[in-house]
Scaffold this motif. Structure first.
Motif, PDB file in Angstrom:
ATOM      1  N   ALA A 142      -0.318   0.965  -1.048  1.00 53.81           N
ATOM      2  CA  ALA A 142      -1.461   1.080  -1.959  1.00 53.81           C
ATOM      3  C   ALA A 142      -1.631   2.521  -2.415  1.00 53.81           C
ATOM      4  CB  ALA A 142      -2.733   0.577  -1.269  1.00 53.81           C
ATOM      5  N   ASP A 143      -1.528   3.445  -1.482  1.00 58.85           N
ATOM      6  CA  ASP A 143      -1.670   4.869  -1.791  1.00 58.85           C
ATOM      7  C   ASP A 143      -0.552   5.335  -2.723  1.00 58.85           C
ATOM      8  OD1 ASP A 143      -3.345   7.004  -1.535  1.00 58.85           O
ATOM      9  OD2 ASP A 143      -2.759   7.515   0.506  1.00 58.85           O
ATOM     10  N   ALA A 144       0.665   4.914  -2.439  1.00 57.82           N
ATOM     11  CA  ALA A 144       1.802   5.308  -3.267  1.00 57.82           C
ATOM     12  C   ALA A 144       1.667   4.760  -4.684  1.00 57.82           C
ATOM     13  CB  ALA A 144       3.107   4.814  -2.637  1.00 57.82           C
ATOM     14  N   LEU A 145       1.159   3.541  -4.806  1.00 57.13           N
ATOM     15  CA  LEU A 145       0.971   2.946  -6.131  1.00 57.13           C
ATOM     16  C   LEU A 145      -0.097   3.704  -6.908  1.00 57.13           C
ATOM     17  CD1 LEU A 145       1.586   0.814  -8.231  1.00 57.13           C
ATOM     18  CD2 LEU A 145       0.118  -0.795  -6.970  1.00 57.13           C
ATOM     19  N   ILE A 146      -1.188   4.074  -6.246  1.00 51.82           N
ATOM     20  CA  ILE A 146      -2.235   4.868  -6.901  1.00 51.82           C
ATOM     21  C   ILE A 146      -1.662   6.174  -7.427  1.00 51.82           C
ATOM     22  CG2 ILE A 146      -4.312   6.242  -6.463  1.00 51.82           C
ATOM     23  CD1 ILE A 146      -5.240   3.957  -4.586  1.00 51.82           C
ATOM     24  N   ASN A 147      -0.914   6.870  -6.585  1.00 51.12           N
ATOM     25  CA  ASN A 147      -0.348   8.157  -7.005  1.00 51.12           C
ATOM     26  C   ASN A 147       0.644   7.988  -8.150  1.00 51.12           C
ATOM     27  OD1 ASN A 147      -1.824   9.630  -5.088  1.00 51.12           O
ATOM     28  ND2 ASN A 147      -0.276   9.315  -3.503  1.00 51.12           N
ATOM     29  N   TYR A 196       9.956  -2.067   0.557  1.00 49.02           N
ATOM     30  CA  TYR A 196       9.316  -0.867   1.105  1.00 49.02           C
ATOM     31  C   TYR A 196      10.295  -0.072   1.959  1.00 49.02           C
ATOM     32  CZ  TYR A 196       6.205   2.060   3.891  1.00 49.02           C
ATOM     33  OH  TYR A 196       5.594   3.127   4.501  1.00 49.02           O
ATOM     34  N   THR A 197      10.365   1.220   1.697  1.00 50.49           N
ATOM     35  CA  THR A 197      11.092   2.146   2.543  1.00 50.49           C
ATOM     36  C   THR A 197      10.114   3.227   2.958  1.00 50.49           C
ATOM     37  OG1 THR A 197      11.791   3.351   0.567  1.00 50.49           O
ATOM     38  CG2 THR A 197      13.342   1.757   1.486  1.00 50.49           C
ATOM     39  N   LYS A 198      10.061   3.519   4.211  1.00 52.37           N
ATOM     40  CA  LYS A 198       8.970   4.345   4.752  1.00 52.37           C
ATOM     41  C   LYS A 198       8.895   5.734   4.129  1.00 52.37           C
ATOM     42  CE  LYS A 198       6.736   5.733   9.032  1.00 52.37           C
ATOM     43  NZ  LYS A 198       5.431   5.251   8.585  1.00 52.37           N
ATOM     44  N   TYR A 253      -4.815  -4.636  -9.724  1.00 53.68           N
ATOM     45  CA  TYR A 253      -4.713  -5.805  -8.843  1.00 53.68           C
ATOM     46  C   TYR A 253      -3.694  -5.556  -7.731  1.00 53.68           C
ATOM     47  CZ  TYR A 253      -7.621  -8.925 -11.657  1.00 53.68           C
ATOM     48  OH  TYR A 253      -8.693  -9.517 -12.295  1.00 53.68           O
ATOM     49  N   GLY A 254      -2.611  -4.849  -8.070  1.00 54.15           N
ATOM     50  CA  GLY A 254      -1.592  -4.562  -7.068  1.00 54.15           C
ATOM     51  C   GLY A 254      -2.145  -3.746  -5.911  1.00 54.15           C
ATOM     52  N   VAL A 255      -2.933  -2.723  -6.221  1.00 56.25           N
ATOM     53  CA  VAL A 255      -3.575  -1.911  -5.176  1.00 56.25           C
ATOM     54  C   VAL A 255      -4.444  -2.792  -4.284  1.00 56.25           C
ATOM     55  CG1 VAL A 255      -5.308  -0.122  -4.735  1.00 56.25           C
ATOM     56  CG2 VAL A 255      -3.523   0.269  -6.450  1.00 56.25           C
ATOM     57  N   CYS A 256      -5.249  -3.641  -4.918  1.00 54.23           N
ATOM     58  CA  CYS A 256      -6.139  -4.523  -4.139  1.00 54.23           C
ATOM     59  C   CYS A 256      -5.346  -5.490  -3.274  1.00 54.23           C
ATOM     60  CB  CYS A 256      -7.082  -5.274  -5.090  1.00 54.23           C
ATOM     61  SG  CYS A 256      -8.300  -4.202  -5.888  1.00 54.23           S
ATOM     62  N   ASN A 257      -4.222  -5.987  -3.779  1.00 50.90           N
ATOM     63  CA  ASN A 257      -3.384  -6.892  -2.980  1.00 50.90           C
ATOM     64  C   ASN A 257      -2.819  -6.186  -1.750  1.00 50.90           C
ATOM     65  OD1 ASN A 257      -3.785  -8.988  -4.792  1.00 50.90           O
ATOM     66  ND2 ASN A 257      -1.906  -8.574  -5.937  1.00 50.90           N
ATOM     67  N   PHE A 258      -2.346  -4.958  -1.921  1.00 51.79           N
ATOM     68  CA  PHE A 258      -1.839  -4.201  -0.769  1.00 51.79           C
ATOM     69  C   PHE A 258      -2.950  -3.960   0.257  1.00 51.79           C
ATOM     70  CE2 PHE A 258       1.688  -2.490  -3.586  1.00 51.79           C
ATOM     71  CZ  PHE A 258       2.702  -3.101  -2.867  1.00 51.79           C
ATOM     72  N   LEU A 259      -4.152  -3.662  -0.222  1.00 53.52           N
ATOM     73  CA  LEU A 259      -5.272  -3.428   0.698  1.00 53.52           C
ATOM     74  C   LEU A 259      -5.642  -4.702   1.447  1.00 53.52           C
ATOM     75  CD1 LEU A 259      -7.536  -1.102  -1.475  1.00 53.52           C
ATOM     76  CD2 LEU A 259      -6.047  -0.446   0.431  1.00 53.52           C
ATOM     77  N   THR A 260      -5.605  -5.842   0.759  1.00 55.29           N
ATOM     78  CA  THR A 260      -5.876  -7.113   1.431  1.00 55.29           C
ATOM     79  C   THR A 260      -4.813  -7.396   2.491  1.00 55.29           C
ATOM     80  OG1 THR A 260      -7.016  -8.017  -0.501  1.00 55.29           O
ATOM     81  CG2 THR A 260      -6.153  -9.602   1.091  1.00 55.29           C
ATOM     82  N   ASN A 313      -3.063  -5.727   9.531  1.00 57.22           N
ATOM     83  CA  ASN A 313      -3.218  -4.458  10.249  1.00 57.22           C
ATOM     84  C   ASN A 313      -1.915  -3.656  10.278  1.00 57.22           C
ATOM     85  OD1 ASN A 313      -5.085  -2.720  11.478  1.00 57.22           O
ATOM     86  ND2 ASN A 313      -4.331  -3.227  13.524  1.00 57.22           N
ATOM     87  N   ASP A 314      -1.067  -3.891   9.299  1.00 60.43           N
ATOM     88  CA  ASP A 314       0.201  -3.164   9.185  1.00 60.43           C
ATOM     89  C   ASP A 314      -0.005  -1.985   8.238  1.00 60.43           C
ATOM     90  OD1 ASP A 314       2.782  -2.211   8.686  1.00 60.43           O
ATOM     91  OD2 ASP A 314       3.671  -4.218   8.834  1.00 60.43           O
ATOM     92  N   ILE A 315       0.144  -0.770   8.751  1.00 59.28           N
ATOM     93  CA  ILE A 315      -0.175   0.442   7.992  1.00 59.28           C
ATOM     94  C   ILE A 315       0.685   0.606   6.755  1.00 59.28           C
ATOM     95  CG2 ILE A 315       1.438   1.930   9.243  1.00 59.28           C
ATOM     96  CD1 ILE A 315      -2.153   2.840   8.129  1.00 59.28           C
ATOM     97  N   LYS A 316       1.840  -0.047   6.712  1.00 64.58           N
ATOM     98  CA  LYS A 316       2.727   0.156   5.555  1.00 64.58           C
ATOM     99  C   LYS A 316       2.082  -0.328   4.261  1.00 64.58           C
ATOM    100  CE  LYS A 316       5.560  -4.074   5.758  1.00 64.58           C
ATOM    101  NZ  LYS A 316       6.918  -4.610   6.047  1.00 64.58           N
ATOM    102  N   TYR A 317       1.212  -1.345   4.354  1.00 64.84           N
ATOM    103  CA  TYR A 317       0.573  -1.835   3.127  1.00 64.84           C
ATOM    104  C   TYR A 317      -0.478  -0.857   2.614  1.00 64.84           C
ATOM    105  CZ  TYR A 317       2.974  -6.022   4.639  1.00 64.84           C
ATOM    106  OH  TYR A 317       3.940  -6.900   5.040  1.00 64.84           O
ATOM    107  N   LEU A 318      -1.116  -0.148   3.511  1.00 68.47           N
ATOM    108  CA  LEU A 318      -2.038   0.911   3.102  1.00 68.47           C
ATOM    109  C   LEU A 318      -1.262   2.051   2.448  1.00 68.47           C
ATOM    110  CD1 LEU A 318      -5.026   1.788   3.128  1.00 68.47           C
ATOM    111  CD2 LEU A 318      -4.582   2.874   5.348  1.00 68.47           C
TER     112      LEU A 318
END
Length: 337
Positions: free
Chosen positions: A64-69, A20-22, A43-50, A56-61
């Motif tokens: 998830a958003d970047a993967l969706i896009n 991950y790079t911000k 499944y990847g999106v769900c794993n990032f959300l979990t 509580n680290d915002i980078k995983y959210l």
């Protein structure tokens, strides 16, 4: 979630999706020129959300958003990348459905197209993102996806009975595989309901009714001997577990899995087995509380067996589904309540 489990998942996620790079992070493409693959990335999106909920680290959210896009940008376009599918736009990227992401083009054996059960898996992932972020945009995309695909996968026979196609062409104009997926009506019924219940306005009543009519006809005849199918069935039924069809399929699935275990199917040589299909089982028995306590030790046995061989068959679907099995998280009914 135990620290060791988090570390194990993080190691796999970084291997699959890259470090991950911000600024402007984009998930790395899969091997074999697949770039993105709809089932795996759901499944990847769900794993990032979990991971986000657990740490509580915002980078995983953000991941998830970047993967969706990234999925919408790639699988929501034609294979040459020049045009979006159907009537999709940048603002409404799912209105033409989404490609599977197969290596080969449609027309070849196991070529690209649109799978109903991949599309519902993606719609479910969007619903989890909507719930975690409290953002209706993802529900809009999920509803748009369902509205786009439903009329093309559903048809009536000469007796006016509803049926489904298993696989459609990329442009949704003709069936590639005309037979019906074993779980597709149940999958559609549950996914449609979950999304409709989250929407600001109910838009899927007709589509839900179509699926329910097929569920009512089919459920008494449900049979399977496939570990992925049976695990998926347990996952599907755990959402509305008190309904008659769900009780029946849960019972049949658990009985069939027990027979597979006792018969030794989970002790066959690894070259006769597929990791991701068995992770379907381990995910399902964790989600469905009707599974016996014996499955807890069996899950660990299956995980430990496959870990040294995780990347031998593929470097995406098997490791990503193992992450979900290690910590089902947002794919479970009670997790986000």
């Amino acid at each position: 979630m135990e620290k060791s489990t988090v570390e194990q998942i993080l190691k796999i996620v970084e291997t699959v999706y890259g470090t991950y790079t911000k600024s402007n992070w984009i998930p790395k493409p899969y091997a074999d020129n697949k770039s993105r693959y709809l089932w795996t990335d759901a499944y990847g999106v769900c794993n990032f959300l979990t991971l986000y909920r657990e740490t509580n680290d915002i980078k995983y959210l953000e991941q998830a958003d970047a993967l969706i896009n990234n999925v919408h940008d790639i699988l929501g376009h034609q294979r040459n990348g020049k045009k979006r599918l159907g009537t999709a736009t940048a603002e409404y990227p799912t209105r033409g459905g989404l490609r599977i992401g197969k290596v080969e083009d449609e027309g070849s054996y196991d070529g690209d197209g649109q799978y109903f059960h991949y599309l519902t898996k993606w719609a479910f992932a969007l619903s989890r993102m909507a719930k975690v972020k409290n953002d209706q945009r993802y529900i809009r995309w999920a509803v748009d996806l369902i509205k786009a695909i439903h009329p093309h996968f559903i048809y009536r026979d000469r007796n006016d009975q509803l049926h489904m196609y298993w696989k459609m062409s990329i442009d949704l104009t003709y069936p590639v595989v005309p037979s019906e997926g074993n779980l597709d009506p149940y999958d559609g019924y549950v996914t449609y309901r979950l999304i409709d219940e989250m929407a600001e306005e109910r838009e899927l009543e007709k589509e839900i009714a179509d699926m329910k009519s097929m569920v009512d006809i089919k459920y008494s005849h449900y049979r399977s001997s496939d570990p992925l199918d049976l695990g998926e069935a347990l996952w599907i039924t755990h959402w509305y577990s008190d309904e008659l069809w769900a009780k029946a399929i849960t019972s049949k699935s658990l009985q069939a899995l027990e027979e597979l275990w006792q018969h030794g199917d989970f002790r066959e040589p690894l070259n006769r087995r597929l990791a991701f299909r068995e992770f379907g089982t381990t995910i399902g028995v964790q989600a469905n509380d009707k599974a016996s306590e014996e499955w807890k030790s069996r899950i660990n046995e299956i995980h430990n067996l496959w870990l040294p061989h995780l990347y031998k068959r593929d470097k995406d679907i098997s490791p990503v589904m193992l992450c979900t099995s290690l910590r089902p998280g947002v794919i479970s009914r009670h997790y986000l309540q």
